[in-house]
Scaffold this motif. Structure first.
Motif, PDB file in Angstrom:
ATOM      1  N   LYS A 146       9.667  60.467  88.965  1.00 36.34           N
ATOM      2  CA  LYS A 146       9.243  59.860  87.868  1.00 36.34           C
ATOM      3  C   LYS A 146      10.102  60.193  86.702  1.00 36.34           C
ATOM      4  O   LYS A 146       9.980  59.533  85.562  1.00 36.34           O
ATOM      5  N   ARG A 147      11.141  60.841  86.929  1.00 29.59           N
ATOM      6  CA  ARG A 147      12.238  61.234  85.553  1.00 29.59           C
ATOM      7  C   ARG A 147      12.947  59.913  85.361  1.00 29.59           C
ATOM      8  O   ARG A 147      13.185  59.025  85.987  1.00 29.59           O
ATOM      9  N   PRO A 148      13.148  59.598  84.036  1.00 22.38           N
ATOM     10  CA  PRO A 148      13.804  58.661  83.622  1.00 22.38           C
ATOM     11  C   PRO A 148      15.291  58.771  84.354  1.00 22.38           C
ATOM     12  O   PRO A 148      16.001  59.867  84.274  1.00 22.38           O
ATOM     13  N   MET A 149      15.882  57.474  84.818  1.00 23.31           N
ATOM     14  CA  MET A 149      17.056  57.551  85.745  1.00 23.31           C
ATOM     15  C   MET A 149      17.932  56.282  85.171  1.00 23.31           C
ATOM     16  O   MET A 149      17.236  55.446  84.620  1.00 23.31           O
ATOM     17  N   VAL A 150      19.095  56.483  85.465  1.00 21.70           N
ATOM     18  CA  VAL A 150      20.157  55.408  85.107  1.00 21.70           C
ATOM     19  C   VAL A 150      21.031  55.412  86.498  1.00 21.70           C
ATOM     20  O   VAL A 150      21.489  56.455  86.739  1.00 21.70           O
ATOM     21  N   VAL A 165      21.351  49.689  85.152  1.00 26.89           N
ATOM     22  CA  VAL A 165      22.593  50.037  86.077  1.00 26.89           C
ATOM     23  C   VAL A 165      23.776  49.622  84.961  1.00 26.89           C
ATOM     24  O   VAL A 165      24.154  48.765  84.352  1.00 26.89           O
ATOM     25  N   PHE A 166      24.825  50.613  85.043  1.00 28.15           N
ATOM     26  CA  PHE A 166      26.113  50.783  84.557  1.00 28.15           C
ATOM     27  C   PHE A 166      27.459  50.796  85.249  1.00 28.15           C
ATOM     28  O   PHE A 166      27.478  51.485  86.054  1.00 28.15           O
ATOM     29  N   PRO A 167      28.322  49.841  85.343  1.00 23.14           N
ATOM     30  CA  PRO A 167      29.414  49.670  86.172  1.00 23.14           C
ATOM     31  C   PRO A 167      30.365  50.693  85.486  1.00 23.14           C
ATOM     32  O   PRO A 167      30.523  50.568  84.491  1.00 23.14           O
ATOM     33  N   ILE A 168      30.813  51.438  86.235  1.00 26.24           N
ATOM     34  CA  ILE A 168      31.929  52.551  85.626  1.00 26.24           C
ATOM     35  C   ILE A 168      33.111  52.857  86.900  1.00 26.24           C
ATOM     36  O   ILE A 168      32.870  52.356  87.860  1.00 26.24           O
ATOM     37  N   SER A 169      33.964  53.589  86.110  1.00 21.23           N
ATOM     38  CA  SER A 169      34.811  54.052  86.991  1.00 21.23           C
ATOM     39  C   SER A 169      35.254  55.572  86.563  1.00 21.23           C
ATOM     40  O   SER A 169      35.828  55.624  85.550  1.00 21.23           O
ATOM     41  N   ALA A 170      34.709  56.333  87.416  1.00 24.39           N
ATOM     42  CA  ALA A 170      35.020  57.786  87.010  1.00 24.39           C
ATOM     43  C   ALA A 170      36.618  58.093  86.954  1.00 24.39           C
ATOM     44  O   ALA A 170      36.972  59.003  86.058  1.00 24.39           O
ATOM     45  N   ALA A 171      37.291  57.598  87.612  1.00 21.77           N
ATOM     46  CA  ALA A 171      38.795  57.891  87.897  1.00 21.77           C
ATOM     47  C   ALA A 171      39.465  57.411  86.662  1.00 21.77           C
ATOM     48  O   ALA A 171      40.372  58.165  86.176  1.00 21.77           O
ATOM     49  N   THR A 172      39.168  56.118  86.145  1.00 24.45           N
ATOM     50  CA  THR A 172      39.752  55.657  84.842  1.00 24.45           C
ATOM     51  C   THR A 172      39.157  55.739  83.692  1.00 24.45           C
ATOM     52  O   THR A 172      39.675  55.577  82.641  1.00 24.45           O
ATOM     53  N   GLY A 173      37.960  56.079  83.675  1.00 19.78           N
ATOM     54  CA  GLY A 173      36.972  56.210  82.514  1.00 19.78           C
ATOM     55  C   GLY A 173      36.357  55.078  82.083  1.00 19.78           C
ATOM     56  O   GLY A 173      35.612  54.895  81.096  1.00 19.78           O
ATOM     57  N   SER A 174      36.448  53.803  82.618  1.00 18.45           N
ATOM     58  CA  SER A 174      36.081  52.526  82.447  1.00 18.45           C
ATOM     59  C   SER A 174      34.342  52.798  82.486  1.00 18.45           C
ATOM     60  O   SER A 174      33.825  53.201  83.357  1.00 18.45           O
ATOM     61  N   GLY A 175      33.801  52.065  81.333  1.00 13.86           N
ATOM     62  CA  GLY A 175      32.419  51.797  81.163  1.00 13.86           C
ATOM     63  C   GLY A 175      31.609  53.117  81.058  1.00 13.86           C
ATOM     64  O   GLY A 175      30.300  53.424  81.019  1.00 13.86           O
ATOM     65  N   ILE A 176      32.367  54.614  81.065  1.00 12.13           N
ATOM     66  CA  ILE A 176      31.730  55.857  80.995  1.00 12.13           C
ATOM     67  C   ILE A 176      30.919  56.098  79.663  1.00 12.13           C
ATOM     68  O   ILE A 176      30.038  56.525  79.406  1.00 12.13           O
ATOM     69  N   ASN A 177      31.429  55.506  78.607  1.00  9.12           N
ATOM     70  CA  ASN A 177      31.101  55.734  77.096  1.00  9.12           C
ATOM     71  C   ASN A 177      29.677  54.827  76.967  1.00  9.12           C
ATOM     72  O   ASN A 177      28.889  55.621  76.569  1.00  9.12           O
ATOM     73  N   GLU A 178      29.480  53.766  77.518  1.00 15.66           N
ATOM     74  CA  GLU A 178      28.144  53.002  77.502  1.00 15.66           C
ATOM     75  C   GLU A 178      27.280  53.796  78.328  1.00 15.66           C
ATOM     76  O   GLU A 178      26.106  53.864  77.763  1.00 15.66           O
ATOM     77  N   LEU A 179      27.536  54.342  79.492  1.00 15.33           N
ATOM     78  CA  LEU A 179      26.742  55.149  80.426  1.00 15.33           C
ATOM     79  C   LEU A 179      26.069  56.266  79.554  1.00 15.33           C
ATOM     80  O   LEU A 179      24.987  56.691  79.447  1.00 15.33           O
ATOM     81  N   LEU A 180      26.991  57.170  78.973  1.00 16.33           N
ATOM     82  CA  LEU A 180      26.622  58.393  78.278  1.00 16.33           C
ATOM     83  C   LEU A 180      25.841  57.984  76.967  1.00 16.33           C
ATOM     84  O   LEU A 180      24.646  58.700  76.803  1.00 16.33           O
ATOM     85  N   LEU A 181      25.889  56.701  76.338  1.00 17.73           N
ATOM     86  CA  LEU A 181      25.103  56.465  74.944  1.00 17.73           C
ATOM     87  C   LEU A 181      23.861  56.251  75.579  1.00 17.73           C
ATOM     88  O   LEU A 181      22.808  56.603  75.028  1.00 17.73           O
ATOM     89  N   GLU A 182      23.532  55.524  76.888  1.00 23.98           N
ATOM     90  CA  GLU A 182      22.147  55.240  77.532  1.00 23.98           C
ATOM     91  C   GLU A 182      21.745  56.589  77.817  1.00 23.98           C
ATOM     92  O   GLU A 182      20.218  56.553  77.578  1.00 23.98           O
ATOM     93  N   VAL A 183      22.202  57.517  78.471  1.00 22.21           N
ATOM     94  CA  VAL A 183      21.802  58.624  78.819  1.00 22.21           C
ATOM     95  C   VAL A 183      21.246  59.633  77.549  1.00 22.21           C
ATOM     96  O   VAL A 183      20.280  60.071  77.528  1.00 22.21           O
ATOM     97  N   GLU A 184      21.914  59.522  76.511  1.00 21.39           N
ATOM     98  CA  GLU A 184      21.618  60.095  75.165  1.00 21.39           C
ATOM     99  C   GLU A 184      20.282  59.387  74.712  1.00 21.39           C
ATOM    100  O   GLU A 184      19.324  60.381  74.237  1.00 21.39           O
ATOM    101  N   SER A 211      33.927  43.021  91.950  1.00 20.56           N
ATOM    102  CA  SER A 211      33.067  44.087  91.255  1.00 20.56           C
ATOM    103  C   SER A 211      31.870  43.286  90.525  1.00 20.56           C
ATOM    104  O   SER A 211      30.915  43.832  90.463  1.00 20.56           O
ATOM    105  N   GLU A 212      32.163  42.023  90.011  1.00 22.80           N
ATOM    106  CA  GLU A 212      31.059  41.280  89.396  1.00 22.80           C
ATOM    107  C   GLU A 212      29.851  40.920  90.283  1.00 22.80           C
ATOM    108  O   GLU A 212      28.703  41.069  90.267  1.00 22.80           O
ATOM    109  N   VAL A 213      30.356  40.661  91.524  1.00 24.15           N
ATOM    110  CA  VAL A 213      29.388  40.261  92.414  1.00 24.15           C
ATOM    111  C   VAL A 213      28.639  41.461  92.846  1.00 24.15           C
ATOM    112  O   VAL A 213      27.236  41.320  93.024  1.00 24.15           O
ATOM    113  N   MET A 214      29.202  42.526  93.160  1.00 19.65           N
ATOM    114  CA  MET A 214      28.313  43.829  93.540  1.00 19.65           C
ATOM    115  C   MET A 214      27.281  44.310  92.535  1.00 19.65           C
ATOM    116  O   MET A 214      26.413  44.459  92.939  1.00 19.65           O
ATOM    117  N   ILE A 215      27.953  44.485  91.081  1.00 26.64           N
ATOM    118  CA  ILE A 215      27.086  44.538  90.147  1.00 26.64           C
ATOM    119  C   ILE A 215      25.946  43.867  90.089  1.00 26.64           C
ATOM    120  O   ILE A 215      24.846  44.168  89.625  1.00 26.64           O
TER     121      ILE A 215
END
Length: 431
Positions: free
Chosen positions: A274-278, A309-328, A292-296
């Protein structure tokens, strides 16, 4: 070496026995009792050491015993107290009773040392048992027994956010990019075999602690693989980030993977599920923009709006800032209190009456009469109604269980002889 679970034997110190002695000095031919008290046994104490992050020391040494108290001595000499033994554990350690699995103490929020087992109380010397009718007691109190117990130590990491997901989905890469953690990273399953902690800084004093939990597999909640060992470390997290291989690099279905992991979380703990999840849909840099758009879109249709749901690339850093703001944001809305485990069992309960002294002897002036006296007998008589048949039978059973009848027989008691107990007299008959 990382170690997050250990079974050990702990034992407190026994209390020293009280002493029986009488003053023997020149010109004092009939001195009174002067037996000293026994010393207290040492405690088993647990304290948190913030410099530790593993339980490996408890794998190497499995038995921990405090020192016994010394016996009392004549001339009112008090026995020396036994030395305590201190167990130092990392933050987040939960101690359980090995036999029942119940929680004894959660050290996550303990800032002060915790007495896991208290040492036995020292016995009182015979000087304490002088009464108007008993001027020369020949008995003293034995020291209270030690307590011995097998316990289990479990380390449950303390983190705000937990990264979960199947092996090789990019959790280690993600935490290394967003925090100061530097986990070992390679392109094969179970590269991460230990949880990693990292501090994620968002600037202006905004930060949180993130834990990279090793890959959870199907059946983890039932103990398959190292599942239970891994799941233990997300129990304290307030928000979960589900990292998934959205590009299906290993021909896996991302939706199916998310459902399976969520199922394992629920089977392990309803509260955890039941914990909040992203959802962090990772590895999209390996797909074309169209794929990528079809899969997301497919993942979002299945899980949103319940789970963002947040599309990201841990390898390139794409989308990570938006993910962290949601987690915060989720952390701000989540309960602020630490997740701790309530005490379920007390293992340090002892019956003081068991260690009270008593004495059995032949009456000095009356033939065929035996005397039973002492604090143990007085206490028992104090709450037993001997006029009631059930009360009388209960007292007889007490006499048998405490070996009093056996001692009377050793002294040669015969059928019809008298037993005297503080104003009560009974005729003795063998069973």
């Amino acid at each position: 070496m990382f170690c997050d679970r250990a079974k050990i034997l702990v034992k407190s110190g026994k209390g020293g026995d009280g002493h029986v002695s009488f003053r023997r000095e020149l010109y004092v031919p009939n001195g009174g009792p002067d037996g000293g008290d026994g010393g207290k046994g040492g405690d088993v104490i647990v304290t948190v050491d913030t410099g530790l992050n593993t339980l490996i020391d408890f794998r190497n040494i499995r038995k921990y015993k405090a020192e016994d108290g010394e016996n009392g001595a004549k001339r009112n000499c008090h026995g020396k107290n036994g030395k305590d033994i201190v167990l130092r554990v990392p933050p987040g350690t939960v101690i359980r009773d090995f036999e029942t699995g119940k929680v004894i103490v959660d050290m996550a929020d303990k800032t002060e040392p915790f007495i896991l087992l208290s040492g036995g109380r020292g016995g009182k010397g015979n000087q304490h048992y002088v009464t108007s009718t008993m001027q020369a007691p020949k008995y003293a109190q034995p020291g209270q027994d030690a307590i011995e117990k097998y316990v289990t130590l479990e380390l449950k990491m303390i983190a705000d956010v937990g990264l979960v997901g199947f092996p090789n989905v990019g959790k280690s890469t993600l935490i290394s990019r967003v925090s100061n953690a530097r986990p070992k990273i390679a392109d094969y399953h179970f590269t991460t075999l230990v949880p990693n902690l990292g501090v994620v800084s968002l600037g202006e004093g905004r930060s949180f602690v993130m834990a990279d939990i090793p890959g959870i597999i199907e059946g983890a909640s039932s103990g398959v693989g190292l599942g239970l060992d891994f799941l233990r470390h997300i129990e304290r997290t307030r928000v979960l980030v589900h990292v998934v291989d959205a590009a299906s690099v290993e021909d896996r279905n991302p939706i199916d993977d998310i459902e399976k992991i969520n199922s394992e979380l629920k089977l392990y703990s309803d509260d955890l599920a039941k914990r909040p999840m992203v959802i962090a849909a990772n590895k999209l840099d390996t797909l074309s923009e169209e794929d990528s758009e079809v899969m997301i879109e497919m993942i979002k249709e299945h899980f949103e709006p319940d789970i963002p749901v947040f599309p990201i690339s841990a390898a390139t850093g794409s989308g990570i800032n938006e993910l962290l703001l949601e987690v915060e944001k989720l952390l701000k809305d989540a309960p602020k209190e630490k997740i701790t485990f309530n005490q379920e069992i007390i293992i340090d309960e002892r019956d003081d009456s068991a260690n009270l002294p008593y004495e059995v002897y032949k009456h000095e002036s009356r033939e065929h009469t035996f005397v039973v006296e002492g604090p143990k007998i007085e206490r028992m008589l104090g709450y037993t109604n001997l006029e009631d048949e059930k009360g009388f039978l209960f007292f007889i059973d007490f006499m048998k269980k405490n070996g009093i009848f056996a001692k009377l027989e050793e002294l040669g008691i015969e059928d019809g002889d008298t037993v005297k107990l503080y104003g009560h007299e009974f005729d003795f008959y063998h069973d």
